[in-house]
Design an enzyme around this catalytic site. Structure first.
Site, PDB file in Angstrom:
ATOM      1  N   GLU A  62      -4.151  -9.357   4.153  1.00 16.00           N
ATOM      2  CA  GLU A  62      -4.717  -8.996   5.259  1.00 16.00           C
ATOM      3  C   GLU A  62      -5.781  -9.787   5.395  1.00 16.00           C
ATOM      4  O   GLU A  62      -6.209 -10.365   6.584  1.00 16.00           O
ATOM      5  CB  GLU A  62      -5.455  -7.528   5.240  1.00 16.00           C
ATOM      6  CG  GLU A  62      -4.492  -6.345   5.527  1.00 16.00           C
ATOM      7  CD  GLU A  62      -3.408  -6.020   4.240  1.00 16.00           C
ATOM      8  OE1 GLU A  62      -2.842  -4.968   4.317  1.00 16.00           O
ATOM      9  OE2 GLU A  62      -3.509  -6.940   3.144  1.00 16.00           O
ATOM     10  N   GLU A  94       0.903  -1.226  -0.071  1.00  9.38           N
ATOM     11  CA  GLU A  94      -0.035  -0.118  -0.062  1.00  9.38           C
ATOM     12  C   GLU A  94       0.991   1.408   0.047  1.00  9.38           C
ATOM     13  O   GLU A  94       0.653   2.359  -0.454  1.00  9.38           O
ATOM     14  CB  GLU A  94      -0.997   0.031   1.070  1.00  9.38           C
ATOM     15  CG  GLU A  94      -2.029  -1.174   1.028  1.00  9.38           C
ATOM     16  CD  GLU A  94      -2.963  -1.431   2.191  1.00  9.38           C
ATOM     17  OE1 GLU A  94      -4.202  -1.282   2.024  1.00  9.38           O
ATOM     18  OE2 GLU A  94      -2.434  -1.654   3.228  1.00  9.38           O
TER      19      GLU A  94
END
Length: 258
Positions: free
Chosen positions: A131, A111
């Site tokens: 995640e 990210e």
């Protein structure tokens, strides 16, 4: 501080320097990246930034994402009010930043990469947003930025499986990576790309970046409006005259950023 800032000519190299923790983001790293971006934005001599990770004893790594030990007790500490996760993913800025990725850039590391403007990666780089394997959501931009950079179905597969095997070669194939290098050469490749950018007028670079970001997903009339406003801004600068004079005199321009 776990983040280093070094100015090389007009290029600011920002290094996540926490090799003992695989350059994972904790409070110190988040605050350090935010402070480094503050310095980049404030420094008239810095025209381009590069975000990279320090080499570890076990090899190259960009960033392993969030520090899971801190995640259990203080997840909010890995974000800043101005920059979001890592002090970077939501940061408003004017100057371009290149991610120089050697080794894994996983979860929050991916990210951070997605928040950069360009990516130079070595063949050891690997990306992923795992995640879901921890009952988490990639909340630092991965779920909407990744499908903007690569085909939606591929992004969906990575988001739902949490796979950690999206290599640099495949990322380069889909356009996420601008330049592919050999192992250990990502920073050198990013510096070479940054030097190409610094040959251009810095004010025009910043305005062009702004227009690309704001107009790409908008109707053409928005693009025309922003482009027109952008060129008018350039007409009133000292560098506009320098660009024309240098062309007439057949020499390299000497940009002042004014």
């Amino acid at each position: 501080m776990s983040v280093d800032y070094e100015l090389r000519g007009h290029v600011a190299v920002i290094t996540i320097n926490r090799p003992g923790a695989r350059n994972a983001v904790n409070t110190d790293v988040a605050q350090g990246i935010e402070a480094a971006i503050d310095q980049l934005e404030a420094d008239d001599a810095a025209w381009v930034g590069i975000l990279t990770g320090a080499q570890t004893e076990k090899g190259w790594i960009f960033c392993a994402g969030a520090d899971l030990k801190q995640m259990a007790t203080d997840p909010g500490g890995m974000s800043t009010a101005k920059g979001g996760f890592g002090g970077f993913v939501q940061r408003e800025r004017t100057k371009p930043v290149i991610a120089a990725v050697d080794g894994p850039a996983l979860a929050g590391g991916t990210e951070l990469v997605l928040a950069a403007d360009m990516v130079v990666a070595s063949k050891t780089a690997v990306f992923g947003i795992p995640e879901v394997k921890r009952n988490l959501v990639a909340a630092a931009g991965g779920l909407f930025r990744l499908p903007r950079k690569i085909p939606r179905n591929i992004a969906m597969e990575l988001a739902l499986t949490g796979r950690l095997d999206f290599p640099a070669e495949r990322a380069y194939h889909f356009g996420l990576v601008n330049t592919l290098t050999e192992e250990g050469e990502a920073l050198a490749g990013a510096l070479a790309l940054a030097e190409q950018i610094t040959e251009a007028a810095p004010l025009a670079v910043r305005e062009s970046r702004k227009i690309v970001i704001e107009a790409t997903d908008q109707p053409d009339d928005v693009g025309w409006k922003l482009s027109g406003e952008g060129i008018m801004k350039m007409f009133g600068t000292e560098d506009f005259n320098e660009g024309l004079t240098a062309f007439i005199e057949k020499r390299a321009p000497e940009w002042q950023g004014k």
